[in-house]
Design an enzyme around this catalytic site. Sequence first.
Site, PDB file in Angstrom:
ATOM      1  N   CYS A 104     -23.871 -47.960  27.263  1.00  0.00           N
ATOM      2  CA  CYS A 104     -25.165 -47.940  26.609  1.00  0.00           C
ATOM      3  C   CYS A 104     -25.048 -47.255  25.247  1.00  0.00           C
ATOM      4  O   CYS A 104     -24.465 -46.178  25.131  1.00  0.00           O
ATOM      5  CB  CYS A 104     -26.136 -47.214  27.531  1.00  0.00           C
ATOM      6  SG  CYS A 104     -27.287 -46.141  26.725  1.00  0.00           S
ATOM      7  N   GLU A 105     -25.579 -47.908  24.223  1.00  0.00           N
ATOM      8  CA  GLU A 105     -25.422 -47.363  22.869  1.00  0.00           C
ATOM      9  C   GLU A 105     -26.339 -46.176  22.613  1.00  0.00           C
ATOM     10  O   GLU A 105     -26.184 -45.484  21.619  1.00  0.00           O
ATOM     11  CB  GLU A 105     -25.635 -48.464  21.819  1.00  0.00           C
ATOM     12  CG  GLU A 105     -27.053 -48.953  21.671  1.00  0.00           C
ATOM     13  CD  GLU A 105     -27.158 -50.042  20.602  1.00  0.00           C
ATOM     14  OE1 GLU A 105     -26.179 -50.761  20.380  1.00  0.00           O
ATOM     15  OE2 GLU A 105     -28.244 -50.162  19.998  1.00  0.00           O
ATOM     16  N   HIS A 106     -27.291 -45.939  23.507  1.00  0.00           N
ATOM     17  CA  HIS A 106     -28.186 -44.796  23.298  1.00  0.00           C
ATOM     18  C   HIS A 106     -27.630 -43.508  23.889  1.00  0.00           C
ATOM     19  O   HIS A 106     -27.894 -42.430  23.385  1.00  0.00           O
ATOM     20  CB  HIS A 106     -29.563 -45.090  23.913  1.00  0.00           C
ATOM     21  CG  HIS A 106     -30.239 -46.264  23.292  1.00  0.00           C
ATOM     22  ND1 HIS A 106     -30.951 -47.195  24.006  1.00  0.00           N
ATOM     23  CD2 HIS A 106     -30.274 -46.671  22.002  1.00  0.00           C
ATOM     24  CE1 HIS A 106     -31.406 -48.119  23.177  1.00  0.00           C
ATOM     25  NE2 HIS A 106     -31.011 -47.836  21.960  1.00  0.00           N
ATOM     26  N   HIS A 107     -26.888 -43.627  25.004  1.00  0.00           N
ATOM     27  CA  HIS A 107     -26.393 -42.424  25.686  1.00  0.00           C
ATOM     28  C   HIS A 107     -24.884 -42.410  25.868  1.00  0.00           C
ATOM     29  O   HIS A 107     -24.331 -41.438  26.369  1.00  0.00           O
ATOM     30  CB  HIS A 107     -27.070 -42.285  27.053  1.00  0.00           C
ATOM     31  CG  HIS A 107     -28.563 -42.239  26.976  1.00  0.00           C
ATOM     32  ND1 HIS A 107     -29.364 -43.348  27.126  1.00  0.00           N
ATOM     33  CD2 HIS A 107     -29.402 -41.202  26.728  1.00  0.00           C
ATOM     34  CE1 HIS A 107     -30.634 -43.009  26.980  1.00  0.00           C
ATOM     35  NE2 HIS A 107     -30.689 -41.713  26.736  1.00  0.00           N
ATOM     36  N   GLN A 145     -28.367 -54.056  26.791  1.00  0.00           N
ATOM     37  CA  GLN A 145     -28.114 -55.227  27.636  1.00  0.00           C
ATOM     38  C   GLN A 145     -28.708 -56.516  27.050  1.00  0.00           C
ATOM     39  O   GLN A 145     -28.122 -57.583  27.165  1.00  0.00           O
ATOM     40  CB  GLN A 145     -28.667 -54.966  29.049  1.00  0.00           C
ATOM     41  CG  GLN A 145     -28.212 -56.022  30.050  1.00  0.00           C
ATOM     42  CD  GLN A 145     -28.654 -55.699  31.463  1.00  0.00           C
ATOM     43  OE1 GLN A 145     -28.653 -54.534  31.868  1.00  0.00           O
ATOM     44  NE2 GLN A 145     -29.049 -56.711  32.215  1.00  0.00           N
ATOM     45  N   HIS A 173     -27.747 -49.037  34.844  1.00  0.00           N
ATOM     46  CA  HIS A 173     -27.501 -48.208  33.664  1.00  0.00           C
ATOM     47  C   HIS A 173     -27.407 -46.764  34.113  1.00  0.00           C
ATOM     48  O   HIS A 173     -28.380 -46.212  34.620  1.00  0.00           O
ATOM     49  CB  HIS A 173     -28.648 -48.372  32.660  1.00  0.00           C
ATOM     50  CG  HIS A 173     -28.685 -49.723  32.032  1.00  0.00           C
ATOM     51  ND1 HIS A 173     -28.698 -49.904  30.675  1.00  0.00           N
ATOM     52  CD2 HIS A 173     -28.685 -50.954  32.575  1.00  0.00           C
ATOM     53  CE1 HIS A 173     -28.713 -51.200  30.392  1.00  0.00           C
ATOM     54  NE2 HIS A 173     -28.712 -51.859  31.546  1.00  0.00           N
ATOM     55  N   CYS A 175     -27.399 -44.198  32.458  1.00  0.00           N
ATOM     56  CA  CYS A 175     -28.322 -43.308  31.745  1.00  0.00           C
ATOM     57  C   CYS A 175     -29.645 -43.218  32.489  1.00  0.00           C
ATOM     58  O   CYS A 175     -30.414 -42.281  32.318  1.00  0.00           O
ATOM     59  CB  CYS A 175     -28.535 -43.757  30.304  1.00  0.00           C
ATOM     60  SG  CYS A 175     -29.098 -45.435  30.110  1.00  0.00           S
TER      61      CYS A 175
HETATM   62 ZN   LIG Z   1     -28.927 -45.320  27.853  1.00  0.00          ZN
END
Ligand SMILES: [Zn+2]
Length: 220
Positions: A104-107, A145, A173, A175
């Site tokens: 995941c590019e956020h976490h 995703q 995910h 995250c």
């Molecule tokens: Zn994430």
Amino acid sequence: MTEPHPDTQAAAEAGAACPADLAGHKRPTQAEAEAAVRTLLLWAGDDPDREGLVDTPKRVAKSYRELFVGYGTDPVQLLQRSFEEVAGYDEMVVLRDIRLESHCEHHMVPIIGRAHVGYLPRGRVVGISKLARVVDAFAKRLQIQEKLTAQIANAINDVLDPVGVAVVLEAAHQCMTTRGVHKHGVTMVTSTMLGAFRDDHATRREFLSIINGRSGTFEG
Ligand SMILES: [Zn+2]
């Protein structure tokens, strides 16, 4: 059905044309990457000099090369070797339950699941291992995703020019399952349907019944 992100097409094209685009940033050296991991160990609250952690920055830097190997892979090139001699085969080709491992590019934590890819050839087919490798080429990057789903579908559509392409991803995910809202067992399902899979209900139904006719489960 998830609508593709508006940037997806452009991102897929950019990603395909230039897999290692750092937007002008300089790639750090291995030593710089290791120093950054050491900082994160301290930030987590541990002593980076204790025995168990002393080689961790080196290991993490090395594992990043594998986890994010997709930046160095050109999906277009993977698909370009196609076979035109298919003896008139014009039925659906489906590869289902492809192991999906992304981040995941956020976490920057894992997204684990499976991918199902189908297309309706227009004279050109590819070896089935290529479809799995295209999934990996985009998955082994930092992703969301929705974008990943559309990138896989667009790459196949652009290179093979089939009658249609369908991509469904189901993934957990971490995250979400191991931090934040801690919702274990939740999977996210996204799909991109192009051409006949979008316009023709019978084609779409056939694909969905093929991918649903399975019994396996995966561990997120
Ligand atoms: Zn994430």
